[in-house]
Design an enzyme around this catalytic site. Sequence first.
Site, mmCIF file in Angstrom:
data_model
loop_
_atom_site.group_PDB
_atom_site.id
_atom_site.type_symbol
_atom_site.label_atom_id
_atom_site.label_comp_id
_atom_site.label_asym_id
_atom_site.label_seq_id
_atom_site.Cartn_x
_atom_site.Cartn_y
_atom_site.Cartn_z
ATOM 1 N N TYR A 101 11.832 -10.751 -0.514
ATOM 2 C CA TYR A 101 11.279 -9.306 -0.343
ATOM 3 C C TYR A 101 12.476 -8.511 -1.266
ATOM 4 O O TYR A 101 12.941 -9.041 -2.092
ATOM 5 C CB TYR A 101 11.341 -8.862 1.111
ATOM 6 C CG TYR A 101 10.887 -7.478 1.174
ATOM 7 C CD1 TYR A 101 9.321 -7.271 0.652
ATOM 8 C CD2 TYR A 101 11.331 -6.409 2.189
ATOM 9 C CE1 TYR A 101 8.989 -5.849 0.943
ATOM 10 C CE2 TYR A 101 10.860 -5.494 2.209
ATOM 11 C CZ TYR A 101 9.831 -4.723 1.755
ATOM 12 O OH TYR A 101 8.960 -3.750 2.064
ATOM 13 N N LYS A 172 5.191 -9.109 1.353
ATOM 14 C CA LYS A 172 4.881 -8.029 2.604
ATOM 15 C C LYS A 172 4.249 -8.965 3.463
ATOM 16 O O LYS A 172 4.611 -9.076 4.494
ATOM 17 C CB LYS A 172 4.118 -6.898 2.381
ATOM 18 C CG LYS A 172 4.651 -5.769 1.608
ATOM 19 C CD LYS A 172 5.602 -4.897 2.379
ATOM 20 C CE LYS A 172 6.212 -3.805 1.586
ATOM 21 N NZ LYS A 172 6.937 -3.049 2.494
ATOM 22 N N GLU A 244 0.126 -0.292 -0.403
ATOM 23 C CA GLU A 244 1.488 -0.438 -0.981
ATOM 24 C C GLU A 244 1.573 -0.338 -2.382
ATOM 25 O O GLU A 244 0.695 -0.298 -3.206
ATOM 26 C CB GLU A 244 1.644 -1.903 -0.654
ATOM 27 C CG GLU A 244 3.165 -2.396 -0.913
ATOM 28 C CD GLU A 244 4.157 -1.796 0.168
ATOM 29 O OE1 GLU A 244 5.205 -1.447 0.088
ATOM 30 O OE2 GLU A 244 3.687 -1.574 1.488
ATOM 31 N N ASP A 245 2.705 0.527 -2.865
ATOM 32 C CA ASP A 245 3.073 0.891 -3.992
ATOM 33 C C ASP A 245 1.934 1.760 -5.109
ATOM 34 O O ASP A 245 1.723 1.340 -6.215
ATOM 35 C CB ASP A 245 3.569 -0.386 -4.571
ATOM 36 C CG ASP A 245 4.909 -0.744 -3.953
ATOM 37 O OD1 ASP A 245 5.469 0.276 -3.373
ATOM 38 O OD2 ASP A 245 5.321 -1.759 -4.466
ATOM 39 N N ASP A 267 2.509 2.360 3.708
ATOM 40 C CA ASP A 267 3.828 1.772 4.084
ATOM 41 C C ASP A 267 4.894 2.695 3.348
ATOM 42 O O ASP A 267 5.771 2.951 4.172
ATOM 43 C CB ASP A 267 4.115 0.223 3.710
ATOM 44 C CG ASP A 267 5.276 -0.176 4.395
ATOM 45 O OD1 ASP A 267 5.782 -0.009 5.364
ATOM 46 O OD2 ASP A 267 6.206 -0.881 3.520
ATOM 47 N N ASP A 268 4.626 3.150 2.047
ATOM 48 C CA ASP A 268 5.595 3.759 1.225
ATOM 49 C C ASP A 268 5.929 5.362 1.771
ATOM 50 O O ASP A 268 6.798 5.810 1.873
ATOM 51 C CB ASP A 268 4.936 3.839 -0.066
ATOM 52 C CG ASP A 268 5.092 2.646 -0.682
ATOM 53 O OD1 ASP A 268 6.002 1.875 -0.759
ATOM 54 O OD2 ASP A 268 3.689 2.180 -1.235
ATOM 55 N N ASN A 407 15.106 1.571 -3.825
ATOM 56 C CA ASN A 407 14.968 0.170 -4.177
ATOM 57 C C ASN A 407 14.585 -0.047 -5.672
ATOM 58 O O ASN A 407 13.793 0.848 -6.119
ATOM 59 C CB ASN A 407 13.965 -0.677 -3.194
ATOM 60 C CG ASN A 407 14.484 -0.924 -2.042
ATOM 61 O OD1 ASN A 407 15.658 -1.492 -1.898
ATOM 62 N ND2 ASN A 407 13.845 -0.687 -0.827
ATOM 63 N N ASN A 452 15.444 -1.093 6.143
ATOM 64 C CA ASN A 452 14.325 -1.880 5.423
ATOM 65 C C ASN A 452 12.862 -1.781 6.216
ATOM 66 O O ASN A 452 12.916 -1.826 7.337
ATOM 67 C CB ASN A 452 14.596 -3.441 5.435
ATOM 68 C CG ASN A 452 14.021 -4.220 4.580
ATOM 69 O OD1 ASN A 452 12.767 -4.209 4.665
ATOM 70 N ND2 ASN A 452 14.511 -5.041 3.775
#
Length: 571
Positions: A101, A172, A244-245, A267-268, A407, A452
């Site tokens: 990760y 993930k 995600e992303d 999730d972001d 990140n 995290n």
Amino acid sequence: MEASVHTLYTQKRGYDLTRNPHLNKGMAFTLEERQQLNIHGLLPPCFLDQDIQVFRVVKNFDRLNSDFDRYLLLMDLQDENEKLFYRVLTSDIEKFMPIVYTPTVGLACQQYSLAFRRPRGLFISIHDRGHIVTLLKSWPEDVVKAVVVTDGERILGLGDLGCNGMGIPVGKLALYTACGGVNPQECLPVTLDVGTENEELLKDPLYIGLRQKRVRGRDYDDFLDEFMEAVTSRFGVNCLIQFEDFANANAFRLLEKYRNKYCTFNDDIQGTASVAVAGLLAALRITQNSLSDHTILFQGAGEAALGIANLIIMAMEKEGISMEKAIERIWLVDSKGLIVKGRASLTHEKKKFVHEHQEMNNLEEIVREIKPTVLIGVAAIGGAFTEQILQDMASFNERPIIFALSNPTSKAECSAEQCYRATEGRGIFASGSPFDPVTLPGGRTFYPGQGNNSYVFPGIALGVVACGLRHITDKIFLTTAEVIAQEVSNKHLEEGRLYPPLNTIQDVSLKIAVKIVEESYLDKSATVYPEPQDKEAFVRSKVYSTDYDQIQPDCYPWPKEAMKVQTVNQS
């Protein structure tokens, strides 16, 4: 072991079995198993138990010179022997999580086309519109309970990586299992390829994705609609779909569009919010006051910042103040400066946080003007928290709270050492990427906490899947933050930690899942019935075991007597 696994071993006898990561045990197959499954002779005549296999993997891991090579080693292991892969990860989660990760997964995504080996998950392109259900039927598993999907437009702080973003859903879901115990065979990573704006990738002869500019607008939305409908049609309405992303422009509106129709979360936006609020709640035990007593300044106003800000509002409301009062405590800075009334081109999400104030665009000046007690960086601008900013935070706060959450590590607003030194050890620090312990001249050592998201999404996934939730509310993310904060001991706080040690993450995930299950049955949102009386035992029964399955003689295609004779003759 379930009957279906017996059947799989029977069906996959011989050479194919040693190439099936779900069933392969490598040199841990017993003599009996090797003979009956027709793999005797395909393996060396030595028998290694799983612990010795882990030892061998770790020795190979340690002799490699780069984290990228270590990443490739672990991904190859995942393709060869799934049980061993997860046993290795869980043997030392603090050691292996930064490889599978953040931060190494960022480099892996940048190099994904070059390093591409065996495909993992499903690649669904914009040209597959009209038959996405058919593509989903290509996936070999009939039972899928969790999907992680990306379109690759905003991978970590690295930008548009297109199809190379597949490393994120794969990583993930590896943590779904390693940290949360979700069965990996019930997990599906997906990349939606609609093109890329990354010119370097479009010119790269090795790039594995579509060589075209991104499709946007109505065609994009119709594509996403078809995907969501296809997933629930194929795997059921309870199938969890984690976004995600995705880029800011799509992330918020897709969340609002789908959150009350599907079992989904971003999730972001929501996962980052939960872990950040968990860190703030833990920090309150150091500052000895309430969240609503703080003034919070965000460097960044994208998905992460707005997600955190909205969850902070919910937490402050729970303390007893109004939404309006909570918003007054929150300030945001985007690429054009402080978000204030009268500024042009503010999105709907940003307008919620405008204040009466003159326009300002220099972060150092903004910090001195607003005098925040909490400074949170989520704009992926490396070094944004200068020494002057850190010193100023320490000048008007006895214990300044400084979160550098961007990140990968190169994008962090400051390092742990920079924060502790500039604030003379008074800073309460957390970061998105891991930092080594810091020892100040006086001899005190700090162990910086890593905010995290892996503290959040594995436990949520386990709880949601266990009780069959149809929708995932913001309340779940606040509950999760509270559970995480409760797991931080006074000793941890004295060491500078705002999060439980990563080596306890499986226990934390279990407690999150149990709490979600308990609350879901209380508010009647669970769909798995009858209701289990012992919720913890119920959740534990769903946790994936990394132990090898023992093959029972009943699954062999010949009598037990023959098996015994062959075993004696071959011994």
